[in-house]
Design a protein around this motif. Structure first.
Motif, PDB file in Angstrom:
ATOM      1  N   THR A 182       0.855  -1.173   0.000  1.00  0.00           N
ATOM      2  CA  THR A 182       0.000   0.000   0.000  1.00  0.00           C
ATOM      3  C   THR A 182       0.897   1.230   0.000  1.00  0.00           C
ATOM      4  N   ALA A 183       0.712   2.094  -0.983  1.00  0.00           N
ATOM      5  CA  ALA A 183       1.594   3.257  -1.114  1.00  0.00           C
ATOM      6  C   ALA A 183       0.811   4.481  -1.537  1.00  0.00           C
ATOM      7  N   GLN A 184       1.317   5.642  -1.119  1.00  0.00           N
ATOM      8  CA  GLN A 184       0.790   6.931  -1.581  1.00  0.00           C
ATOM      9  C   GLN A 184       1.950   7.743  -2.148  1.00  0.00           C
ATOM     10  N   GLY A 185       1.667   8.467  -3.217  1.00  0.00           N
ATOM     11  CA  GLY A 185       2.681   9.325  -3.818  1.00  0.00           C
ATOM     12  C   GLY A 185       3.897   8.564  -4.299  1.00  0.00           C
ATOM     13  N   LEU A 186       3.677   7.400  -4.863  1.00  0.00           N
ATOM     14  CA  LEU A 186       4.772   6.532  -5.289  1.00  0.00           C
ATOM     15  C   LEU A 186       5.382   7.046  -6.595  1.00  0.00           C
ATOM     16  N   LYS A 187       6.729   7.145  -6.634  1.00  0.00           N
ATOM     17  CA  LYS A 187       7.438   7.599  -7.826  1.00  0.00           C
ATOM     18  C   LYS A 187       8.615   6.678  -8.112  1.00  0.00           C
ATOM     19  N   HIS A 188       9.112   6.761  -9.333  1.00  0.00           N
ATOM     20  CA  HIS A 188      10.337   6.026  -9.663  1.00  0.00           C
ATOM     21  C   HIS A 188      11.526   6.927  -9.338  1.00  0.00           C
TER      22      HIS A 188
ATOM     23  N   LEU B 160      14.458   7.156 -10.434  1.00  0.00           N
ATOM     24  CA  LEU B 160      15.321   7.577 -11.537  1.00  0.00           C
ATOM     25  C   LEU B 160      14.597   8.474 -12.549  1.00  0.00           C
ATOM     26  N   VAL B 161      13.307   8.724 -12.305  1.00  0.00           N
ATOM     27  CA  VAL B 161      12.529   9.566 -13.222  1.00  0.00           C
ATOM     28  C   VAL B 161      12.487  10.987 -12.679  1.00  0.00           C
ATOM     29  N   VAL B 162      12.934  11.939 -13.473  1.00  0.00           N
ATOM     30  CA  VAL B 162      12.963  13.344 -13.070  1.00  0.00           C
ATOM     31  C   VAL B 162      11.557  13.934 -13.171  1.00  0.00           C
ATOM     32  N   ASP B 163      11.178  14.729 -12.167  1.00  0.00           N
ATOM     33  CA  ASP B 163       9.866  15.404 -12.137  1.00  0.00           C
ATOM     34  C   ASP B 163       8.726  14.405 -12.300  1.00  0.00           C
ATOM     35  N   ALA B 164       8.835  13.270 -11.640  1.00  0.00           N
ATOM     36  CA  ALA B 164       7.799  12.238 -11.743  1.00  0.00           C
ATOM     37  C   ALA B 164       6.535  12.662 -10.996  1.00  0.00           C
ATOM     38  N   VAL B 165       5.417  12.125 -11.432  1.00  0.00           N
ATOM     39  CA  VAL B 165       4.126  12.343 -10.784  1.00  0.00           C
ATOM     40  C   VAL B 165       3.838  11.146  -9.890  1.00  0.00           C
ATOM     41  N   GLY B 166       3.467  11.408  -8.647  1.00  0.00           N
ATOM     42  CA  GLY B 166       3.217  10.331  -7.710  1.00  0.00           C
ATOM     43  C   GLY B 166       1.892   9.629  -7.962  1.00  0.00           C
ATOM     44  N   ASN B 167       1.854   8.345  -7.681  1.00  0.00           N
ATOM     45  CA  ASN B 167       0.636   7.542  -7.809  1.00  0.00           C
ATOM     46  C   ASN B 167       0.474   6.667  -6.585  1.00  0.00           C
ATOM     47  N   GLY B 168      -0.734   6.174  -6.410  1.00  0.00           N
ATOM     48  CA  GLY B 168      -1.006   5.270  -5.309  1.00  0.00           C
ATOM     49  C   GLY B 168      -0.923   3.825  -5.758  1.00  0.00           C
TER      50      GLY B 168
ATOM     51  N   THR C 275       6.215   2.560 -16.719  1.00  0.00           N
ATOM     52  CA  THR C 275       6.899   3.320 -15.682  1.00  0.00           C
ATOM     53  C   THR C 275       6.271   3.074 -14.325  1.00  0.00           C
ATOM     54  N   TYR C 276       4.943   2.973 -14.297  1.00  0.00           N
ATOM     55  CA  TYR C 276       4.244   2.697 -13.039  1.00  0.00           C
ATOM     56  C   TYR C 276       4.634   1.321 -12.503  1.00  0.00           C
ATOM     57  N   LEU C 277       4.665   0.322 -13.388  1.00  0.00           N
ATOM     58  CA  LEU C 277       5.061  -1.017 -12.958  1.00  0.00           C
ATOM     59  C   LEU C 277       6.484  -1.009 -12.398  1.00  0.00           C
ATOM     60  N   ARG C 278       7.379  -0.340 -13.098  1.00  0.00           N
ATOM     61  CA  ARG C 278       8.763  -0.264 -12.617  1.00  0.00           C
ATOM     62  C   ARG C 278       8.837   0.468 -11.272  1.00  0.00           C
ATOM     63  N   ALA C 279       8.039   1.523 -11.110  1.00  0.00           N
ATOM     64  CA  ALA C 279       8.054   2.286  -9.860  1.00  0.00           C
ATOM     65  C   ALA C 279       7.608   1.409  -8.687  1.00  0.00           C
ATOM     66  N   VAL C 280       6.550   0.627  -8.891  1.00  0.00           N
ATOM     67  CA  VAL C 280       6.070  -0.256  -7.824  1.00  0.00           C
ATOM     68  C   VAL C 280       7.116  -1.320  -7.503  1.00  0.00           C
ATOM     69  N   ALA C 281       7.649  -1.973  -8.552  1.00  0.00           N
ATOM     70  CA  ALA C 281       8.643  -3.026  -8.341  1.00  0.00           C
ATOM     71  C   ALA C 281       9.891  -2.473  -7.670  1.00  0.00           C
ATOM     72  N   THR C 282      10.311  -1.276  -8.064  1.00  0.00           N
ATOM     73  CA  THR C 282      11.502  -0.663  -7.478  1.00  0.00           C
ATOM     74  C   THR C 282      11.271  -0.331  -6.005  1.00  0.00           C
ATOM     75  N   ALA C 283      10.073   0.155  -5.678  1.00  0.00           N
ATOM     76  CA  ALA C 283       9.757   0.454  -4.276  1.00  0.00           C
ATOM     77  C   ALA C 283       9.763  -0.816  -3.431  1.00  0.00           C
ATOM     78  N   VAL C 284       9.187  -1.888  -3.965  1.00  0.00           N
ATOM     79  CA  VAL C 284       9.188  -3.169  -3.246  1.00  0.00           C
ATOM     80  C   VAL C 284      10.629  -3.644  -3.040  1.00  0.00           C
ATOM     81  N   TYR C 285      11.442  -3.517  -4.072  1.00  0.00           N
ATOM     82  CA  TYR C 285      12.850  -3.916  -3.991  1.00  0.00           C
ATOM     83  C   TYR C 285      13.588  -3.098  -2.936  1.00  0.00           C
ATOM     84  N   MET C 286      13.444  -1.781  -2.965  1.00  0.00           N
ATOM     85  CA  MET C 286      14.135  -0.915  -2.020  1.00  0.00           C
ATOM     86  C   MET C 286      13.670  -1.170  -0.587  1.00  0.00           C
ATOM     87  N   ALA C 287      12.375  -1.445  -0.423  1.00  0.00           N
ATOM     88  CA  ALA C 287      11.850  -1.730   0.911  1.00  0.00           C
ATOM     89  C   ALA C 287      12.502  -2.975   1.493  1.00  0.00           C
ATOM     90  N   HIS C 288      12.765  -3.964   0.642  1.00  0.00           N
ATOM     91  CA  HIS C 288      13.414  -5.190   1.120  1.00  0.00           C
ATOM     92  C   HIS C 288      14.903  -4.982   1.416  1.00  0.00           C
TER      93      HIS C 288
END
Length: 385
Positions: free
Chosen positions: A239-245, A247-255, A277-290
């Protein structure tokens, strides 16, 4: 249960963890603030095998918070110059005096000093630098050991081991006295360091590199304004709010909200809409969290899983006779096998089966997703037109 999050080569490539080009952006390039080459290798090792045990992840989060709160104390870690030159001294091919008796050693030391000036100067310099390194680390460990263990997290066992190693006789004798001044003192110290203390000192350097890697993750979290995730219990969820990638400059956050009740997120939309990009952002967040570090989001709560699989950048293989469609099918098989093995999994698929015609792609995707959606211990994010 395996203590590491399983990531295969395809997933590491999809997430640009290391990047194929030294000049290209990658997560490693973003995270790497290490002072030493050994620290960089320790960071690479951590990034290849993130944790999946909630206790290990939480302990690392506590450690990174401790580093941020007491950042000045970690400035006492050895410099790249000091660590690198001590390691060179310990691993160099240099003559060593092996006489143990006082008289025999004295005569051998005098002969060596007068006849082997080249080697003696290298040994003397190595002993001097090692003395400085050990003294620095004793102050560093003593300073940190004053903090409560609850504030140290994953740092606590490293500090405990470091203090134990530095207290061994072959090392403590060097640090407990002034730097060797006379030639026989330097050669006797060299005898202790390289004959009896080498393995201990090499492990000391490994711990220095581990500290360096953790400081790098803490600095990245602070410098980039990442938020430390919350670890939850139960079935896999993100569960995430304002999720961004990151490595993406000026990215827009998503839930993002996917859990045991809503195990599948299906994205649809035109090309260039940002699905991949959204898929990569979610996967990257999961990776970083681990990894136990902060993530590029306003908030993130997750339940650790055992495997992260991405099916984003596929390619055919002419030499092995693997077509694009077969490569996709094999990747889906990897996800299915993970489910069959009972491994908690987060899987992301970008426009599955696009290597065939539209109707077959639709039928295959529908059949696969229906079966995947029944896997209670797995989460899926899928994009399509």
């Amino acid at each position: 249960m395996d203590s590491c999050l399983h990531l295969d080569a395809a997933t590491l490539a999809d997430l640009d963890v290391f990047g194929g080009d030294a000049e290209a952006d990658s997560l490693f390039k973003l995270f790497n603030r290490c002072r030493t080459a050994g620290g960089e290798e320790a960071l690479r090792a951590r990034m290849r095998a993130p944790m999946c045990d909630p206790r290990d992840i939480q302990a690392t989060q506590i450690a990174l918070r401790c580093i941020s709160a007491h950042r000045q104390r970690f400035s006492g870690l050895p410099s790249a110059y000091l660590a690198q030159n001590v390691e060179r001294y310990l691993t160099a091919v240099l003559p060593t005096l092996r006489q143990t008796g006082r008289i025999e050693f004295t005569f051998a030391a005098f002969a060596f000093w007068t006849n082997d000036e080249h080697f003696f100067s290298k040994i003397a310099r190595g002993v001097q630098l090692t003395h400085r390194l050990v003294a620095n680390l004793q102050r560093f460990a003593s300073d940190l050991s004053k903090l409560p263990e609850t504030q140290l997290g994953a740092l606590a066992p490293l500090i405990g081991e470091l203090e134990s190693l530095l207290s061994r006789q072959s090392i403590a004798a060097l640090a407990g006295s002034a730097a060797p001044k006379w030639y026989w003192q330097k050669l006797r110290a060299d005898q202790h360091l390289r004959l009896t203390g080498k393995r201990t000192l090499m492990r000391v350097l490994e711990l220095v590199y581990e500290f360096d890697a953790m400081v790098s993750l803490a600095d990245t979290t602070d410098d980039c304004g990442f938020v430390m995730p919350t670890i939850a219990d139960g079935a896999p969820s993100v569960t995430a709010q304002g999720l961004k990638h990151p490595l993406v400059v000026d990215a827009v956050g998503n839930g993002c909200e996917v859990d045991a009740e809503r195990r599948v997120i299906f994205l649809t939309g035109p090309n260039m809409a940002g699905k991949t990009t959204y898929l990569r952002a979610v996967a990257t967040a999961v990776y970083m969290a681990h990894l136990g570090m902060g993530v590029c989001a306003q908030a993130l709560c997750f339940v650790p899983v055992q495997r992260l699989i991405t099916c984003i950048s596929m390619a055919d293989d002419l030499q092995d006779g693997v077509s694009y469609f077969r490569a996709e099918a094999l990747r889906v098989k990897t996800v299915a096998q993970s489910i069959a093995d009972g491994v908690t999994t987060v899987a992301l698929m970008d426009e599955p089966f696009k290597g065939t015609n539209v109707k077959d792609a639709y039928d295959a995707s529908l059949a696969v997703l229906r079966r995947f959606a029944q896997a209670e211990r797995c989460l899926f994010l899928v994009s399509s037109h």
